[in-house]
Design an enzyme around this catalytic site. Structure first.
Site, PDB file in Angstrom:
ATOM      1  N   CYS A 152       0.656  -1.191  -0.311  1.00 26.38           N
ATOM      2  CA  CYS A 152       0.006  -0.085   0.007  1.00 26.38           C
ATOM      3  C   CYS A 152       0.646   1.346  -0.029  1.00 26.38           C
ATOM      4  O   CYS A 152       1.617   1.398   0.908  1.00 26.38           O
ATOM      5  CB  CYS A 152      -0.954  -0.126   1.143  1.00 26.38           C
ATOM      6  SG  CYS A 152      -1.836   1.373   1.365  1.00 26.38           S
TER       7      CYS A 152
ATOM      8  N   ARG B  73       0.235   5.008   3.026  1.00 26.07           N
ATOM      9  CA  ARG B  73       0.160   4.652   4.475  1.00 26.07           C
ATOM     10  C   ARG B  73       0.197   6.005   5.423  1.00 26.07           C
ATOM     11  O   ARG B  73       0.377   5.727   6.625  1.00 26.07           O
ATOM     12  CB  ARG B  73       0.947   3.594   4.800  1.00 26.07           C
ATOM     13  CG  ARG B  73       0.681   2.122   4.285  1.00 26.07           C
ATOM     14  CD  ARG B  73       1.913   1.398   4.578  1.00 26.07           C
ATOM     15  NE  ARG B  73       2.627   0.903   3.438  1.00 26.07           N
ATOM     16  CZ  ARG B  73       3.735   0.267   3.521  1.00 26.07           C
ATOM     17  NH1 ARG B  73       4.108  -0.037   4.648  1.00 26.07           N
ATOM     18  NH2 ARG B  73       4.447   0.166   2.298  1.00 26.07           N
TER      19      ARG B  73
ATOM     20  N   TRP C  87      -8.984   5.571   0.321  1.00 27.94           N
ATOM     21  CA  TRP C  87      -9.612   6.040  -0.858  1.00 27.94           C
ATOM     22  C   TRP C  87      -8.784   5.621  -2.200  1.00 27.94           C
ATOM     23  O   TRP C  87      -7.764   5.176  -2.042  1.00 27.94           O
ATOM     24  CB  TRP C  87      -9.823   7.586  -0.610  1.00 27.94           C
ATOM     25  CG  TRP C  87      -8.582   8.287  -0.233  1.00 27.94           C
ATOM     26  CD1 TRP C  87      -7.595   8.252  -1.089  1.00 27.94           C
ATOM     27  CD2 TRP C  87      -8.248   8.713   0.903  1.00 27.94           C
ATOM     28  NE1 TRP C  87      -6.637   9.119  -0.104  1.00 27.94           N
ATOM     29  CE2 TRP C  87      -7.001   9.362   0.918  1.00 27.94           C
ATOM     30  CE3 TRP C  87      -9.116   9.052   2.100  1.00 27.94           C
ATOM     31  CZ2 TRP C  87      -6.582   9.969   1.929  1.00 27.94           C
ATOM     32  CZ3 TRP C  87      -8.654   9.541   3.390  1.00 27.94           C
ATOM     33  CH2 TRP C  87      -7.159   9.994   3.184  1.00 27.94           C
TER      34      TRP C  87
ATOM     35  N   GLU D  94      -5.417   3.464  -9.939  1.00 30.34           N
ATOM     36  CA  GLU D  94      -6.147   2.178  -9.832  1.00 30.34           C
ATOM     37  C   GLU D  94      -7.408   2.064 -10.589  1.00 30.34           C
ATOM     38  O   GLU D  94      -7.722   0.894 -11.183  1.00 30.34           O
ATOM     39  CB  GLU D  94      -6.549   1.834  -8.240  1.00 30.34           C
ATOM     40  CG  GLU D  94      -5.446   1.982  -7.082  1.00 30.34           C
ATOM     41  CD  GLU D  94      -5.860   1.977  -5.715  1.00 30.34           C
ATOM     42  OE1 GLU D  94      -6.134   0.856  -5.302  1.00 30.34           O
ATOM     43  OE2 GLU D  94      -6.274   3.018  -5.139  1.00 30.34           O
TER      44      GLU D  94
END
Length: 388
Positions: A82, A85, A255, A260
């Site tokens: 991720c 973070r 979010w 993506e």
């Protein structure tokens, strides 16, 4: 001094039988010590004694609400794949461990989506349901994300909708779902399996699914593509592992980063595969890759995603901003003496990677706990592979 003895030291004491799952103790004690140390809660001896006694008696132990919140947040901080973070400590934790029935879990997931969307101001949120226990499994959510679009396989093999979800769509139909309107963006029902129960389908009400129509600020024809995407990326098949306890049903969201949607969900050849269609409308030469038609179409698709979310007032970030935020996160953590793990192949954005600062670094790939873990059987369920 004052800490519980090791599991092996209790075998000869009839008042302190050995735990039913002695392998749990190292993970449990390590987590409790880490929690007390990081949050400066003082000597953990009393809590260690309490947890050890519970493990010895029942084979597991129950996290306090404070431990649950700390564990869920640190699991996000430890998520090597991720990039977003920086705000790990803002994750809001909804404790729903008392829920085990499928209908109650589905209702709580619906509430999760409503609370996370907040009319467009997306809130990082996790809802934690009952964990696995020695005498029974916890509940399961079969959908990879709480919101997924159906993939309808046609007689000629084409897929209307999202090919990634064709197996889950077929499973939903076998479980009694009648299907949607047959559009490329029909929202799948939730498939939830309660404790000691079979998977069941639950439709998501429209007010729980915030969606954004994808249009382009420079091309009026773009609206005719009738694209859209949902606003809350709530992952729901990853197991939250805290101190040896597995929460198999713990949907969580941050979010979206625009890529993506624009560089993966809508562009990948095994997903919506929109680049050829967009390139044709843009009048690009698609006869040769050397024209860079894919690159040009990809940039415009990503521009459209960011423009549309901004116009709708829905939280989204771009890959350049998020890359800088990740380096801020690295700096903050290193100043606190913590090493940040990262998977380069996931941290570097899927477009313009070398134009972002995260590209020009190497990362520690060590996996740390607490963690969000993707188990193979959960992936199989999300693909509809498990027979019902």
């Amino acid at each position: 001094m004052g800490h519980p003895r090791s599991p092996g030291s209790h075998g000869s004491d009839p008042r302190n039988p050995a735990p039913r799952t002695p392998e749990l103790w190292p993970a449990a004690s390590g987590f409790i010590r880490a929690h007390h140390a990081e949050e400066r809660l003082g000597d953990p001896a009393a809590r260690l004694t309490e947890a050890y006694a519970e493990i010895a008696d029942t084979g597991t132990y129950r996290h306090t609400e404070r431990e649950l919140t700390f564990g869920a947040r640190v699991a996000w901080r430890n998520a090597n794949r991720c990039i977003g973070r920086l705000y790990w400590n803002s994750l809001h934790v909804r404790d729903r461990r008392h829920l085990t029935a499928a209908e109650d879990i589905a209702a709580a997931c619906t509430d999760h989506l409503r609370e996370a969307s907040q009319g467009g101001r997306i809130r990082p949120l996790i809802t934690v349901f009952a964990p696995d226990a020695p005498d029974r499994p916890g509940p399961r959510i079969w959908n990879e994300q709480l919101i997924r679009y159906a993939g309808y396989v046609q007689r000629d093999g084409r897929v209307v909708g999202d090919p990634r979800n064709e197996g889950l769509t077929a499973l939903a139909r076998r479980l009694g779902w009648r299907g949607g309107d047959g559009t490329p963006f029909d929202v799948l029902p939730l498939i939830v399996q309660g404790t000691d129960d079979k998977p069941r389908c639950f439709d998501l009400p429209p007010d729980a699914v915030l969606e954004v129509p994808i249009e382009h600020e420079d091309h009026d024809w773009w609206a005719g593509l009738r694209l859209r995407w949902h606003a809350v990326p709530a992952l729901s098949t990853m197991c939250l592992e805290i101190g040896g306890v597995c929460y198999q049903a713990a949907p969580f969201n941050g979010w979206y980063m625009g890529t993506e949607i624009g560089a993966r969900n809508l562009a990948d050849t095994d997903r919506y595969d929109l680049l050829p269609r967009i390139a044709e409308r843009l009048g690009l030469d698609t006869t040769s890759d050397r024209s860079l038609w894919k690159d040009r179409a990809l940039v415009e698709l990503n521009r459209a995603v960011l423009f549309s979310f901004d116009r709708a007032g829905v939280t989204v970030t771009d890959h350049h901003t998020e890359s800088r935020r990740f380096l801020t996160h690295l700096d903050r953590e290193e100043r606190k003496g913590r090493t940040v793990g990262a998977d380069w192949s996931w941290i570097v954005p899927p477009i313009s990677g070398s134009a972002t600062p995260v590209f020009h670094r190497t990362y520690d790939t060590t996996e740390r706990t607490p963690a969000y873990v993707q188990h193979p059987e959960a992936l199989a369920r999300a693909s509809g592979e498990f027979l019902v």
